[in-house]
Enzyme design. Structure first.
Site, PDB file in Angstrom:
ATOM      1  N   SER A  88       0.865  -1.185   0.000  1.00 19.89           N
ATOM      2  CA  SER A  88       0.000   0.000   0.000  1.00 19.89           C
ATOM      3  C   SER A  88       0.897   1.228   0.000  1.00 19.89           C
ATOM      4  CB  SER A  88      -0.870   0.018   1.262  1.00 19.89           C
ATOM      5  OG  SER A  88      -1.472   1.289   1.436  1.00 19.89           O
ATOM      6  N   TYR A 111      -1.670  -0.753  10.454  1.00 13.81           N
ATOM      7  CA  TYR A 111      -1.770  -1.001   9.009  1.00 13.81           C
ATOM      8  C   TYR A 111      -0.479  -0.572   8.306  1.00 13.81           C
ATOM      9  CZ  TYR A 111      -3.753  -1.043   4.281  1.00 13.81           C
ATOM     10  OH  TYR A 111      -4.001  -1.302   2.952  1.00 13.81           O
TER      11      TYR A 111
HETATM   12  P1  NAI Z   1     -11.465  -6.146   0.775  1.00 10.54           P
HETATM   13  O1  NAI Z   1     -11.764  -6.021   2.238  1.00 10.54           O
HETATM   14  O2  NAI Z   1     -12.488  -5.763  -0.228  1.00 10.54           O
HETATM   15  O3  NAI Z   1     -10.991  -7.635   0.455  1.00 10.54           O
HETATM   16  C1  NAI Z   1     -10.108  -8.328   1.307  1.00 10.54           C
HETATM   17  C2  NAI Z   1     -10.337  -9.814   1.128  1.00 10.54           C
HETATM   18  O4  NAI Z   1      -9.419 -10.502   2.003  1.00 10.54           O
HETATM   19  C3  NAI Z   1     -11.766 -10.252   1.537  1.00 10.54           C
HETATM   20  O5  NAI Z   1     -12.319 -11.095   0.548  1.00 10.54           O
HETATM   21  C4  NAI Z   1     -11.542 -10.976   2.871  1.00 10.54           C
HETATM   22  O6  NAI Z   1     -12.503 -11.988   3.123  1.00 10.54           O
HETATM   23  C5  NAI Z   1     -10.132 -11.540   2.671  1.00 10.54           C
HETATM   24  N1  NAI Z   1      -9.484 -11.867   3.945  1.00 10.54           N
HETATM   25  C6  NAI Z   1      -9.412 -11.111   5.070  1.00 10.54           C
HETATM   26  N2  NAI Z   1      -8.768 -11.771   6.043  1.00 10.54           N
HETATM   27  C7  NAI Z   1      -8.417 -12.975   5.518  1.00 10.54           C
HETATM   28  C8  NAI Z   1      -7.717 -14.116   6.038  1.00 10.54           C
HETATM   29  N3  NAI Z   1      -7.282 -14.163   7.309  1.00 10.54           N
HETATM   30  N4  NAI Z   1      -7.511 -15.173   5.218  1.00 10.54           N
HETATM   31  C9  NAI Z   1      -7.975 -15.157   3.947  1.00 10.54           C
HETATM   32  N5  NAI Z   1      -8.645 -14.125   3.403  1.00 10.54           N
HETATM   33  C10 NAI Z   1      -8.860 -13.050   4.178  1.00 10.54           C
HETATM   34  O7  NAI Z   1     -10.098  -5.300   0.559  1.00 10.54           O
HETATM   35  P2  NAI Z   1      -9.481  -4.630  -0.752  1.00 10.54           P
HETATM   36  O8  NAI Z   1      -9.719  -3.172  -0.677  1.00 10.54           O
HETATM   37  O9  NAI Z   1      -9.829  -5.378  -1.956  1.00 10.54           O
HETATM   38  O10 NAI Z   1      -7.920  -4.839  -0.425  1.00 10.54           O
HETATM   39  C11 NAI Z   1      -7.182  -5.949  -0.887  1.00 10.54           C
HETATM   40  C12 NAI Z   1      -5.713  -5.716  -0.523  1.00 10.54           C
HETATM   41  O11 NAI Z   1      -5.253  -4.494  -1.100  1.00 10.54           O
HETATM   42  C13 NAI Z   1      -5.480  -5.595   0.988  1.00 10.54           C
HETATM   43  O12 NAI Z   1      -4.244  -6.210   1.317  1.00 10.54           O
HETATM   44  C14 NAI Z   1      -5.409  -4.087   1.196  1.00 10.54           C
HETATM   45  O13 NAI Z   1      -4.652  -3.752   2.331  1.00 10.54           O
HETATM   46  C15 NAI Z   1      -4.733  -3.645  -0.098  1.00 10.54           C
HETATM   47  N6  NAI Z   1      -4.964  -2.246  -0.451  1.00 10.54           N
HETATM   48  C16 NAI Z   1      -6.235  -1.773  -0.712  1.00 10.54           C
HETATM   49  C17 NAI Z   1      -6.420  -0.445  -1.073  1.00 10.54           C
HETATM   50  C18 NAI Z   1      -7.768   0.121  -1.414  1.00 10.54           C
HETATM   51  O14 NAI Z   1      -7.865   1.347  -1.608  1.00 10.54           O
HETATM   52  N7  NAI Z   1      -8.814  -0.671  -1.532  1.00 10.54           N
HETATM   53  C19 NAI Z   1      -5.269   0.488  -1.139  1.00 10.54           C
HETATM   54  C20 NAI Z   1      -3.998  -0.120  -0.843  1.00 10.54           C
HETATM   55  C21 NAI Z   1      -3.864  -1.432  -0.521  1.00 10.54           C
END
Ligand code: NAI
Length: 253
Positions: free
Chosen positions: A142, A155
């Site tokens: 990130s 985070y």
């Molecule tokens: P989201 O919350 O929409 O999706 C995250 C997914 O990870 C979900 O499907 C959830 O069930 C799964 N998950 C959570 N804990 C878990 C575990 N212990 N084992 C297996 N699966 C697990 O999040 P998003 O926004 O799609 O983010 C995805 C990645 O990108 C994350 O690592 C986040 O930190 C990173 N990110 C997101 C940004 C954004 O603006 N959306 C910006 C920068 C980084």
């Protein structure tokens, strides 16, 4: 020996959001994709939706639990016999954990364990298959690894750790396995009906040098590039995709 006619990727946290976008892009590029997620209900729905784009299966996975990680890799070995790409995307995406004086050790550990230790565990257990295929790892970091808002200590530390883990792994696992990180800025992960029904403000878009907030596709394109052979000279890097936000001076006039 891995079969050169197919490429298999495991995308963690691919039930929704950025991970789902990465899974879709890889399927379109001809990869077989394993959606590994802790959320079985949404994960199964996603796999049903994505099935028309190619070979995709759901594996229930908790990235914080080593036995769950081992089972997931074993399942991939049984079903596909190989693994060519690992995308460590699963994470607790909400950066706000409140004032640091009140941040409990439990909450700190929850974010570090999911966002950082999870990538270590998956990488550790995927190494034998990735060595065999000459595969590649992409870690979802990130821009918060390199800049912060208030109340985001856990985070930010987890993502900073992930960037460091990336270069350490790249040095240890080369020349066979390449390891890179992607650092997204603001990505609107809401489903498109929601994005249209409740649009972001003009200022949300305009503050970006490219004039818009990011979409999962923006990140998926970069991940697909890094996993592929065209990125063969790139390892240990953290590639930022943030519409230019980290390149702006923000001193008040
Ligand atoms: P989201 O919350 O929409 O999706 C995250 C997914 O990870 C979900 O499907 C959830 O069930 C799964 N998950 C959570 N804990 C878990 C575990 N212990 N084992 C297996 N699966 C697990 O999040 P998003 O926004 O799609 O983010 C995805 C990645 O990108 C994350 O690592 C986040 O930190 C990173 N990110 C997101 C940004 C954004 O603006 N959306 C910006 C920068 C980084």
């Amino acid at each position: 020996m891995s079969d050169d006619s197919i490429r298999v990727a495991l995308v963690t946290g691919a039930a929704r959001g950025i991970g789902r976008g990465v899974a879709l892009r890889l399927l379109r590029d001809g990869w077989a994709v394993v959606v590994g997620d802790i959320d079985e209900v949404i994960g199964q729905d996603t796999v049903e939706e994505l099935a028309r784009f190619g070979a995709v299966e759901f594996v229930e996975l908790d990235v914080t639990d080593e036995s769950s990680v081992v089972s997931c890799i074993e399942r991939i070995e049984e079903d596909f016999g190989q693994l060519n790409g690992l995308v460590n995307n699963a994470g607790i995406a909400d950066p706000d954990s409140g004032p640091v004086e009140q941040l409990s050790l439990e909450e700190w550990n929850r974010r570090i364990t999911t966002n950082l230790t999870g990538a270590f565990l998956l990488s550790k257990h995927a190494i034998p298959l990735l060595r065999e295929s000459g595969g590649s790892i992409v870690n979802m970091a990130s821009t918060r690894a390199i800049q912060s808002e208030a109340h985001t200590e856990a985070y930010a530390a987890s993502k900073g750790g992930l960037v460091a883990l990336t270069h350490a792994l790249a040095i240890s696992l080369g020349p066979t396995i390449r390891v890179n990180a992607v650092s997204p800025g603001w990505i609107d992960t809401r489903p498109s009906p929601q994005q249209h029904g409740d649009p972001l403000r003009a200022i949300d878009h305009d503050q970006h040098a490219v004039g818009r907030v990011g979409q999962p596709d923006d990140i998926a394109a970069l991940v697909a590039f890094l996993l592929g052979n065209d990125a063969g000279f790139i390892t240990g890097q953290n590639l930022v995709a943030d519409g230019g936000m980290t390149r702006q001076m923000i001193y008040v006039e």
